[in-house]
Design a protein around this motif. Structure first.
Motif, PDB file in Angstrom:
ATOM      1  N   GLU A   1      -3.741  12.427  -9.284  1.00 19.23           N
ATOM      2  CA  GLU A   1      -3.623  12.883  -7.891  1.00 19.23           C
ATOM      3  C   GLU A   1      -4.954  13.272  -7.269  1.00 19.23           C
ATOM      4  O   GLU A   1      -5.047  13.393  -6.062  1.00 19.23           O
ATOM      5  N   GLU A   2      -5.998  13.490  -8.073  1.00 19.52           N
ATOM      6  CA  GLU A   2      -7.292  13.884  -7.525  1.00 19.52           C
ATOM      7  C   GLU A   2      -7.964  12.738  -6.765  1.00 19.52           C
ATOM      8  O   GLU A   2      -8.746  12.971  -5.859  1.00 19.52           O
ATOM      9  N   THR A   3      -7.684  11.509  -7.178  1.00 17.89           N
ATOM     10  CA  THR A   3      -8.314  10.364  -6.521  1.00 17.89           C
ATOM     11  C   THR A   3      -7.330   9.730  -5.545  1.00 17.89           C
ATOM     12  O   THR A   3      -6.236   9.357  -5.913  1.00 17.89           O
TER      13      THR A   3
ATOM     14  N   ASP B   1       0.891  -1.155   0.000  1.00 19.14           N
ATOM     15  CA  ASP B   1       0.000   0.000   0.000  1.00 19.14           C
ATOM     16  C   ASP B   1       0.928   1.203   0.000  1.00 19.14           C
ATOM     17  O   ASP B   1       1.484   1.557   1.033  1.00 19.14           O
ATOM     18  N   ALA B   2       1.150   1.794  -1.166  1.00 18.09           N
ATOM     19  CA  ALA B   2       2.188   2.815  -1.264  1.00 18.09           C
ATOM     20  C   ALA B   2       1.819   3.918  -2.234  1.00 18.09           C
ATOM     21  O   ALA B   2       1.206   3.680  -3.274  1.00 18.09           O
ATOM     22  N   SER B   3       2.238   5.122  -1.893  1.00 21.06           N
ATOM     23  CA  SER B   3       2.132   6.242  -2.828  1.00 21.06           C
ATOM     24  C   SER B   3       3.429   6.298  -3.634  1.00 21.06           C
ATOM     25  O   SER B   3       4.414   5.656  -3.287  1.00 21.06           O
ATOM     26  N   ALA B   4       3.425   7.064  -4.734  1.00 22.92           N
ATOM     27  CA  ALA B   4       4.572   7.097  -5.649  1.00 22.92           C
ATOM     28  C   ALA B   4       5.855   7.553  -4.962  1.00 22.92           C
ATOM     29  O   ALA B   4       6.942   7.112  -5.325  1.00 22.92           O
TER      30      ALA B   4
ATOM     31  N   HIS C   1      -0.668   6.090  -6.545  1.00 23.80           N
ATOM     32  CA  HIS C   1      -0.875   5.228  -5.377  1.00 23.80           C
ATOM     33  C   HIS C   1      -1.157   3.815  -5.877  1.00 23.80           C
ATOM     34  O   HIS C   1      -1.810   3.647  -6.902  1.00 23.80           O
ATOM     35  N   GLU C   2      -0.671   2.816  -5.152  1.00 22.25           N
ATOM     36  CA  GLU C   2      -0.908   1.425  -5.549  1.00 22.25           C
ATOM     37  C   GLU C   2      -1.194   0.564  -4.334  1.00 22.25           C
ATOM     38  O   GLU C   2      -0.598   0.749  -3.276  1.00 22.25           O
ATOM     39  N   VAL C   3      -2.150  -0.350  -4.512  1.00 21.71           N
ATOM     40  CA  VAL C   3      -2.460  -1.357  -3.509  1.00 21.71           C
ATOM     41  C   VAL C   3      -2.322  -2.697  -4.213  1.00 21.71           C
ATOM     42  O   VAL C   3      -2.965  -2.931  -5.233  1.00 21.71           O
TER      43      VAL C   3
END
Length: 181
Positions: free
Chosen positions: A157-159, A113-116, A134-136
């Motif tokens: 980036e909006e979501t 669970d990580a952002s860029a 972002h990725e899960v």
């Protein structure tokens, strides 16, 4: 088919050793299941077996349902490639080979669970030019074996993603894993 120039003999138990160089380039691991095909002209073909590949239609429908609920790109992979994708930018992922980093994360049974900008963020496919916002990523397990992963990617980036996406990814991985048992 491509000739390798490598010749091996069959031992007294009917076994043939697949050379290390071929196993390395084809990413074949010890204990991995192989499917055996025969041809009309006497050839024997070994293909890596992917139980998830048999569920491609089901995985595609599940990815489509998930993408419509969460609004993100949803991918389902086996150990080799993305077998199903739905949502924004799906055509750039479907059928692509997964990255070595994703393959390693699956082998480690690691949920991501990580952002860029996070140290845990990894490319999902080989030669991915940029990381997602972002990725899960959740491994799919069946009878203790890793079959692949459920991947949810935020492309803009909006979501933002939160606990709902993590839970959705876990439920999908549990459902697909249970279907394989």
């Amino acid at each position: 088919m491509k000739a390798t120039g490598i010749v091996r003999r069959i031992d007294d138990l009917g076994r043939v050793v697949v050379p290390k160089e071929i196993r390395r380039t084809m990413r074949i691991r010890e204990g991995q299941a192989m499917e055996i095909f025969t041809g009309r002209e006497g050839e024997i073909v070994l293909k890596k077996y992917s139980p998830l590949e048999e569920m491609t239609d089901c995985a595609a429908e599940y990815a489509k349902a998930m993408a419509s609920v969460c609004g993100h790109l949803v991918c389902i992979s086996d150990h080799e490639q993305i077998i199903a994708a739905s949502g924004p930018d799906q055509k750039n992922y479907l059928g692509k080979t997964i990255s070595a980093q994703l393959d390693q994360a699956l082998s480690d049974r690691r949920q991501i669970d990580a952002s860029a900008d996070s140290r845990e963020s990894i490319p999902v496919i080989q030669d991915q030019d940029s990381l997602t916002v972002h990725e899960v990523i959740t491994p799919i397990l069946s009878s203790g074996d890793i079959l692949g992963s459920v991947i949810i990617l935020a492309k803009n980036e909006e979501t933002k993603m939160g606990e709902a996406e993590k839970s959705l990814s876990k439920v999908a991985a549990l459902f697909l894993g249970a279907r394989m048992e």
